[in-house]
Design a protein around this motif. Structure first.
Motif, mmCIF file in Angstrom:
data_model
loop_
_atom_site.group_PDB
_atom_site.id
_atom_site.type_symbol
_atom_site.label_atom_id
_atom_site.label_comp_id
_atom_site.label_asym_id
_atom_site.label_seq_id
_atom_site.Cartn_x
_atom_site.Cartn_y
_atom_site.Cartn_z
ATOM 1 N N CYS A 8 0.832 -1.196 -0.106
ATOM 2 C CA CYS A 8 0.152 0.034 -0.008
ATOM 3 C C CYS A 8 0.922 1.121 -0.036
ATOM 4 O O CYS A 8 0.456 2.279 -0.675
ATOM 5 C CB CYS A 8 -1.184 0.014 1.095
ATOM 6 N N GLY A 9 2.027 1.204 0.576
ATOM 7 C CA GLY A 9 2.877 2.410 0.458
ATOM 8 C C GLY A 9 2.685 3.546 1.189
ATOM 9 O O GLY A 9 3.552 4.573 1.237
ATOM 10 N N GLN A 10 1.482 3.437 2.230
ATOM 11 C CA GLN A 10 1.428 4.692 3.015
ATOM 12 C C GLN A 10 0.417 4.076 4.317
ATOM 13 O O GLN A 10 -0.070 3.210 4.257
ATOM 14 C CB GLN A 10 0.592 5.678 2.292
ATOM 15 N N ILE A 43 0.144 0.279 9.640
ATOM 16 C CA ILE A 43 0.354 -0.174 8.191
ATOM 17 C C ILE A 43 0.895 -1.902 8.423
ATOM 18 O O ILE A 43 1.730 -2.051 9.214
ATOM 19 C CB ILE A 43 1.584 0.638 7.588
ATOM 20 N N TRP A 44 0.604 -2.496 7.566
ATOM 21 C CA TRP A 44 0.797 -4.229 7.457
ATOM 22 C C TRP A 44 1.905 -3.948 6.532
ATOM 23 O O TRP A 44 2.235 -3.566 5.556
ATOM 24 C CB TRP A 44 -0.260 -4.870 6.817
ATOM 25 N N VAL A 45 3.100 -4.676 7.178
ATOM 26 C CA VAL A 45 4.454 -4.931 6.452
ATOM 27 C C VAL A 45 5.006 -6.254 6.471
ATOM 28 O O VAL A 45 4.427 -7.015 7.427
ATOM 29 C CB VAL A 45 5.534 -3.940 6.936
ATOM 30 N N VAL A 46 5.971 -6.524 5.641
ATOM 31 C CA VAL A 46 6.550 -7.771 5.848
ATOM 32 C C VAL A 46 8.287 -7.086 6.024
ATOM 33 O O VAL A 46 8.440 -5.961 5.309
ATOM 34 C CB VAL A 46 6.814 -8.668 4.735
ATOM 35 N N LEU A 47 8.854 -7.905 6.589
ATOM 36 C CA LEU A 47 10.372 -7.266 7.183
ATOM 37 C C LEU A 47 11.338 -7.751 6.263
ATOM 38 O O LEU A 47 12.146 -7.045 6.178
ATOM 39 C CB LEU A 47 10.544 -7.806 8.829
ATOM 40 N N ASP A 48 11.005 -8.618 5.484
ATOM 41 C CA ASP A 48 11.866 -9.397 4.756
ATOM 42 C C ASP A 48 11.208 -9.603 3.308
ATOM 43 O O ASP A 48 10.524 -10.635 3.183
ATOM 44 C CB ASP A 48 12.542 -10.444 5.337
ATOM 45 N N GLN A 50 12.045 -11.068 0.836
ATOM 46 C CA GLN A 50 12.348 -12.515 0.291
ATOM 47 C C GLN A 50 11.341 -13.328 1.028
ATOM 48 O O GLN A 50 11.184 -14.477 0.296
ATOM 49 C CB GLN A 50 13.767 -12.693 0.637
ATOM 50 N N ASN A 51 10.622 -13.362 2.008
ATOM 51 C CA ASN A 51 9.848 -13.978 2.691
ATOM 52 C C ASN A 51 8.469 -13.516 2.680
ATOM 53 O O ASN A 51 7.674 -13.877 3.653
ATOM 54 C CB ASN A 51 10.372 -14.117 4.483
ATOM 55 N N ALA A 52 8.022 -12.894 1.820
ATOM 56 C CA ALA A 52 6.652 -12.213 1.627
ATOM 57 C C ALA A 52 5.956 -13.165 1.209
ATOM 58 O O ALA A 52 6.232 -14.142 0.499
ATOM 59 C CB ALA A 52 6.733 -10.973 0.596
ATOM 60 N N PRO A 53 4.394 -12.972 1.702
ATOM 61 C CA PRO A 53 3.541 -14.102 1.178
ATOM 62 C C PRO A 53 3.456 -14.096 -0.530
ATOM 63 O O PRO A 53 3.646 -13.153 -1.090
ATOM 64 C CB PRO A 53 2.058 -13.577 1.790
ATOM 65 N N GLU A 54 3.153 -15.150 -0.887
ATOM 66 C CA GLU A 54 3.239 -15.446 -2.297
ATOM 67 C C GLU A 54 2.413 -14.298 -3.037
ATOM 68 O O GLU A 54 2.708 -13.532 -4.133
ATOM 69 C CB GLU A 54 2.573 -16.671 -2.641
ATOM 70 N N TYR A 55 1.342 -13.914 -2.540
ATOM 71 C CA TYR A 55 0.443 -12.936 -3.174
ATOM 72 C C TYR A 55 0.910 -11.483 -3.133
ATOM 73 O O TYR A 55 0.438 -10.686 -3.748
ATOM 74 C CB TYR A 55 -1.135 -12.846 -2.387
ATOM 75 N N LEU A 56 2.153 -11.344 -2.280
ATOM 76 C CA LEU A 56 2.756 -10.044 -2.506
ATOM 77 C C LEU A 56 3.935 -10.028 -3.355
ATOM 78 O O LEU A 56 4.458 -8.915 -3.803
ATOM 79 C CB LEU A 56 3.324 -9.693 -1.155
ATOM 80 N N GLU A 65 1.930 -7.103 -12.338
ATOM 81 C CA GLU A 65 2.662 -6.825 -11.271
ATOM 82 C C GLU A 65 2.413 -5.758 -10.083
ATOM 83 O O GLU A 65 1.797 -4.895 -10.180
ATOM 84 C CB GLU A 65 4.300 -6.199 -11.776
ATOM 85 N N GLU A 66 2.882 -6.146 -9.066
ATOM 86 C CA GLU A 66 2.626 -5.186 -7.881
ATOM 87 C C GLU A 66 4.029 -4.992 -7.143
ATOM 88 O O GLU A 66 4.664 -5.796 -7.015
ATOM 89 C CB GLU A 66 1.838 -6.146 -6.829
ATOM 90 N N TYR A 67 3.884 -3.755 -6.854
ATOM 91 C CA TYR A 67 5.415 -3.081 -5.954
ATOM 92 C C TYR A 67 5.407 -3.188 -4.494
ATOM 93 O O TYR A 67 4.187 -2.988 -4.029
ATOM 94 C CB TYR A 67 5.439 -1.623 -6.591
ATOM 95 N N LEU A 68 6.293 -3.432 -3.959
ATOM 96 C CA LEU A 68 6.639 -3.665 -2.529
ATOM 97 C C LEU A 68 7.222 -2.141 -2.206
ATOM 98 O O LEU A 68 8.177 -1.888 -2.953
ATOM 99 C CB LEU A 68 7.197 -4.600 -2.086
ATOM 100 N N PHE A 69 6.469 -1.198 -1.612
ATOM 101 C CA PHE A 69 7.292 0.121 -1.137
ATOM 102 C C PHE A 69 7.878 -0.305 0.289
ATOM 103 O O PHE A 69 7.495 -0.812 1.106
ATOM 104 C CB PHE A 69 6.257 1.047 -0.791
#
Length: 96
Positions: A8-10, A43-48, A50-56, A65-69
């Protein structure tokens, strides 16, 4: 500086996220009785990434494509973790 990654980026008002999580998604929540929901953002985040859930995850160059901010988590507190490994961080409104 602590960094997380989010699609979401914000930051959003905690009250809004609470309504989405409980009412729309039927997810569990934490005891927020000591927080001012109107003046707390989250905000919901992943810290790594590389370990993001598949849908991210995304494929560069794909039409979907979906971007991780990158999210600055300075002055933020982790408060809840979901089964996908995402962490809900909160802070005072405006990043204080």
């Amino acid at each position: 500086m602590s960094i997380g990654f989010s699609t979401c980026g914000q930051w959003a008002p905690l009250q809004d996220l609470k309504e989405i999580e409980i009412e729309d998604r039927g997810n569990r929540w934490f005891n927020d009785s000591n927080l001012d929901l109107e003046n707390t953002e989250a905000i919901w985040v992943v810290l790594d990434p590389q370990n993001a859930p598949e849908y991210l995850n995304f494929t560069v160059g794909s039409e979907t494509e979906e971007y991780l901010f990158k999210i600055d988590l300075t002055e933020a507190t982790p408060i809840l973790k979901d089964e996908d490994g995402r962490v809900l961080f909160i802070r005072k409104k405006g990043g204080e």
